[in-house]
Every structure is written in C-alpha cells, then in structure tokens.
Design a protein around this motif. Structure first.
Motif, short mmCIF file in Angstrom:
data_model
loop_
_atom_site.label_atom_id
_atom_site.label_comp_id
_atom_site.label_asym_id
_atom_site.label_seq_id
_atom_site.Cartn_x
_atom_site.Cartn_y
_atom_site.Cartn_z
N LEU A 1 -19.80 -18.55 -10.86
CA LEU A 1 -19.06 -17.58 -10.05
C LEU A 1 -19.99 -16.45 -9.63
CD1 LEU A 1 -16.30 -16.26 -9.04
CD2 LEU A 1 -16.25 -15.14 -11.28
N TYR A 2 -19.94 -16.13 -8.35
CA TYR A 2 -20.62 -14.93 -7.85
C TYR A 2 -19.55 -13.92 -7.46
CZ TYR A 2 -25.24 -17.13 -7.62
OH TYR A 2 -26.43 -17.72 -7.94
N VAL A 3 -19.74 -12.69 -7.89
CA VAL A 3 -18.80 -11.60 -7.58
C VAL A 3 -19.57 -10.49 -6.88
CG1 VAL A 3 -17.19 -9.91 -8.52
CG2 VAL A 3 -17.43 -12.13 -9.63
N GLN A 4 -19.03 -10.06 -5.74
CA GLN A 4 -19.65 -8.97 -5.00
C GLN A 4 -18.73 -7.76 -5.02
OE1 GLN A 4 -21.10 -8.12 -0.40
NE2 GLN A 4 -21.39 -10.18 -1.25
N ASN A 5 -19.30 -6.58 -5.05
CA ASN A 5 -18.50 -5.38 -4.90
C ASN A 5 -17.91 -5.34 -3.49
OD1 ASN A 5 -19.18 -3.86 -7.51
ND2 ASN A 5 -21.20 -4.33 -6.72
N TRP A 6 -16.88 -4.52 -3.29
CA TRP A 6 -16.27 -4.44 -1.97
C TRP A 6 -15.90 -3.00 -1.65
CZ3 TRP A 6 -11.13 -2.92 -2.73
CH2 TRP A 6 -10.59 -3.20 -3.99
N ARG A 7 -15.68 -2.76 -0.36
CA ARG A 7 -15.33 -1.43 0.11
C ARG A 7 -14.00 -1.48 0.85
NH1 ARG A 7 -20.04 0.35 3.65
NH2 ARG A 7 -20.47 -1.88 3.81
N VAL A 8 -13.39 -0.31 1.01
CA VAL A 8 -12.06 -0.21 1.60
C VAL A 8 -12.13 0.54 2.92
CG1 VAL A 8 -9.77 0.83 1.31
CG2 VAL A 8 -10.85 -0.35 -0.60
N PHE A 9 -11.35 0.07 3.90
CA PHE A 9 -11.18 0.83 5.13
C PHE A 9 -9.69 0.80 5.50
CE2 PHE A 9 -11.29 -3.49 6.59
CZ PHE A 9 -10.58 -3.52 7.79
N GLY A 10 -9.29 1.69 6.40
CA GLY A 10 -7.89 1.74 6.82
C GLY A 10 -7.16 2.98 6.36
N GLY A 11 -7.82 3.82 5.55
CA GLY A 11 -7.21 5.08 5.15
C GLY A 11 -6.52 5.08 3.80
N GLY A 12 -6.29 3.91 3.22
CA GLY A 12 -5.63 3.83 1.93
C GLY A 12 -6.58 4.10 0.78
N ASP A 13 -6.01 4.45 -0.35
CA ASP A 13 -6.81 4.72 -1.54
C ASP A 13 -7.03 3.43 -2.32
OD1 ASP A 13 -6.88 7.44 -1.01
OD2 ASP A 13 -4.98 7.78 -2.04
N ALA A 14 -8.13 3.37 -3.01
CA ALA A 14 -8.43 2.23 -3.88
C ALA A 14 -9.42 2.69 -4.93
CB ALA A 14 -9.00 1.06 -3.09
N PRO A 15 -9.30 2.20 -6.15
CA PRO A 15 -10.28 2.57 -7.18
C PRO A 15 -11.65 2.06 -6.82
CG PRO A 15 -8.88 0.75 -7.91
CD PRO A 15 -8.29 1.24 -6.63
N TRP A 16 -12.65 2.87 -7.05
CA TRP A 16 -14.03 2.48 -6.75
C TRP A 16 -14.61 1.83 -8.00
CZ3 TRP A 16 -16.94 1.22 -2.97
CH2 TRP A 16 -18.34 1.20 -3.08
N GLU A 17 -14.69 0.52 -7.97
CA GLU A 17 -15.15 -0.24 -9.13
C GLU A 17 -16.42 -0.98 -8.75
OE1 GLU A 17 -10.57 -1.30 -10.51
OE2 GLU A 17 -11.84 -2.81 -9.62
N GLN A 18 -17.54 -0.36 -8.99
CA GLN A 18 -18.81 -0.97 -8.62
C GLN A 18 -19.64 -1.19 -9.87
OE1 GLN A 18 -20.92 0.97 -5.50
NE2 GLN A 18 -22.45 -0.64 -5.33
N LEU A 19 -20.07 -2.44 -10.05
CA LEU A 19 -20.91 -2.80 -11.18
C LEU A 19 -22.32 -3.11 -10.70
CD1 LEU A 19 -18.56 -5.14 -13.27
CD2 LEU A 19 -18.93 -2.69 -13.52
N ASP A 20 -23.28 -2.89 -11.55
CA ASP A 20 -24.67 -3.20 -11.23
C ASP A 20 -24.91 -4.70 -11.34
OD1 ASP A 20 -25.25 -0.50 -10.87
OD2 ASP A 20 -25.73 -0.22 -12.99
N TYR A 21 -26.02 -5.13 -10.77
CA TYR A 21 -26.39 -6.54 -10.82
C TYR A 21 -26.54 -6.99 -12.27
CZ TYR A 21 -29.07 -10.85 -10.38
OH TYR A 21 -29.49 -12.16 -10.48
N GLN A 22 -25.94 -8.11 -12.59
CA GLN A 22 -26.09 -8.69 -13.93
C GLN A 22 -25.64 -10.14 -13.93
OE1 GLN A 22 -23.13 -6.81 -16.75
NE2 GLN A 22 -22.65 -5.61 -14.93
N VAL A 23 -26.24 -10.90 -14.82
CA VAL A 23 -25.89 -12.30 -15.02
C VAL A 23 -25.32 -12.44 -16.43
CG1 VAL A 23 -26.73 -14.67 -15.19
CG2 VAL A 23 -27.63 -13.15 -13.41
#
Length: 299
Positions: free
Chosen positions: A107-129
């Motif tokens: 599984l590969y998981v990428q961080n994501w960003r939000v647009f559209g004006g709504g709120d979302a928790p900022w959950e960003q992890l560093d690169y790791q295996v």
C-alpha cells in the motif's frame, strides 16, 4: 499499469477537471475507469466524449446504485496492477503517481490537501516504510487518521483486492471507505507513506452532517458492520473506536433527536466498543463519555 477508478454521479461541473488532471500526469502506463452511476445531468455524455477522445479512458454506464456499487464495478473491470480512486469533484496535481513502485510494498499512502472552503484536520506524515510486525504498532497509533480511513490518495494492489474479494459495502451510506480499508489492512503486510500531497480533496464550507441526513437504522447498520470488522483486524486502535462511536452521532436525523441519540448510544455495538476503549485507554474513554453527555444535553 495504474487504474484510476472514478465513480460519477451528476458531476457535470467538475468531471472534466478531474479527468484532465489525471491524463496530464507524466506517467505513461495508466487507464481511467469511469463508472457512470445513473447520472441524470450531462455527466454521461461527458464520460462518452472523453472515452472517444482518449484510448486510456473507458466508461461504464449503470443504473444508480450508490458510490460503493460504482467503485465495485471499477474494481471488477480494472486492468492495472495498482488501483487508485479519485472522486469526480476532486482532482490531482502533477506528481501524484509515485515515480517507482516497489512491488514488495502492499500500500502506498499519500498526504492530501483540501479546497472548497471547508475545514479538515491537517494530517501529514513524513516519508516512511513500515513492514512486518511494525504494521500492528503503526496502525494502532495512526489507524484513526483520515489518511488511513479515506479512499483518497492511496494506491492498492489489484491482486490483494481480487484474491481476497475485498469490496465496498453497498449497505452503508457513509464510512464505506473505512470498512473497505479495514479489510484491506488484514491482508496488507507493508505500506509506504509518501511525503508528497498532490491529491486535492473537495470539502465545501457546509458541514458534512448538513449534507448527509442519514436515517438512524443506516447509522446503526454501519456501527454493527464496523464492530464486526474491527474484531477481525490484527491491530487495535482505541482512537479508531472512538471515531466510530462519535462520528455518525451528529448525523442522526428526524424528530425526537434525544431519544434517537440515546437509543444509538446504548445499542449493543456502541456499548461493546465503549468497553473496549475503557480497557485500552481510560482517559480516551472519559473524554468520549463527557463529549457524548454534553451533546445530548444540547437537545
């Protein structure tokens, strides 16, 4: 090859933006699987136009069955070794696809960003295996994050999905992606977190609970399915249980809300999850109890 699965329903205003963002990627081996789920606007025609314009685009039309049915159709017909999902109101920026796939990673998981004006928790992890036995402790720590519950910004193996017949639960209205990935993690022995964030997730200003007014029986069906699925997972994440106990609480619709919420809190699945939280994390349990009590008194 990567198969990009897009469920489509009445998204004429955003669909082309989503498709264009994928076809413009500097990655050659890809296909787009458009599943038109009974759209009543011009989305069906837009799908056909793109399929006629670019051989990498395939379109399937079906009667309206919901997003889970549409995604399951995509899983059924996809050809890629790797699968990823993009919603028709989202889009991706250049560099979304990993340059190199290591097939020893499940599984590969990428961080994501939000647009559209709504709120979302900022959950960003560093690169790791993460591999082997580390998976359990990793998921116990991070399994509640949107990064690992939501369908967005992930690359999964078609082999794992098909060999284990993993599909989206069409009986639940929300949270189907959480149930899907809980099942996928049962057969996943390694993952890679990418430190990029090229998936653009649309979240409007309106609260999601204003958009989705779900019947109480549908919410209880999710809780039951979630608890059954959780008991089969190899990792135990109290914060994931707390999420399941509270997230749908705010979407209970209809009259006599206080009675509905009381019935919901004291149904067997929720009670079992609360006891599991208590055994694993007393402070989290107390936080959940206080939050639930305060919100009940608001009505």
């Amino acid at each position: 090859m990567i198969s990009v699965i897009i469920p489509v329903y009445n998204s004429e205003k955003t669909l082309s933006r989503s498709i264009e963002s994928i076809l413009s990627q500097h990655y050659g081996e890809l296909e787009i699987v458009l599943v038109d789920d009974g759209s009543t606007d011009s989305s069906s025609n837009i799908c056909n136009e793109w399929a006629n314009k670019d051989p990498r685009v395939r379109v399937y039309h079906q009667a309206n069955g919901g997003v889970s049915v549409a995604r399951n159709k995509g899983l059924e017909v996809a050809n890629g070794e790797w699968l990823t999902f993009v919603d028709s109101d989202d889009y991706i920026e250049q560099g979304y696809f990993p340059e190199i796939f290591d097939y020893s990673i499940d599984l590969y998981v990428q961080n994501w960003r939000v647009f559209g004006g709504g709120d979302a928790p900022w959950e960003q992890l560093d690169y790791q295996v993460v591999k082997g036995e580390e998976m359990v402790s990793f998921m116990e720590r991070y399994g509640h994050l949107d990064l690992f519950r939501m369908v967005a910004a992930k690359f999964i193996k078609r082999e794992i999905v098909n060999d284990n017949q993993i599909r989206f639960n069409s009986q639940v209205a929300l949270g189907e992606d959480t149930l899907f990935f809980m099942e996928y993690y049962r057969h996943c022995s390694s993952l890679c977190v990418l430190d990029s964030a090229h998936y653009m997730y649309y979240r409007p200003k309106a609260n999601w609970s204003d958009k989705y007014k779900i019947r109480e029986d549908k919410i209880l069906a999710f809780e039951k399915s979630f608890w059954e699925q959780y008991q089969r997972t190899p990792y135990k994440c109290p914060k994931l249980l707390e999420f399941a106990c509270t997230w749908f609480y705010y979407a209970v619709d209809g009259r006599d809300k206080i009675l509905k919420k009381l019935r919901w809190i004291y149904n067997p699945a929720i009670m079992a999850m609360r006891m599991e939280i208590l055994k694993k994390d007393v402070m989290l349990f107390l936080k959940y109890q206080i939050k639930s009590t305060i919100n009940i008194k608001r009505y």
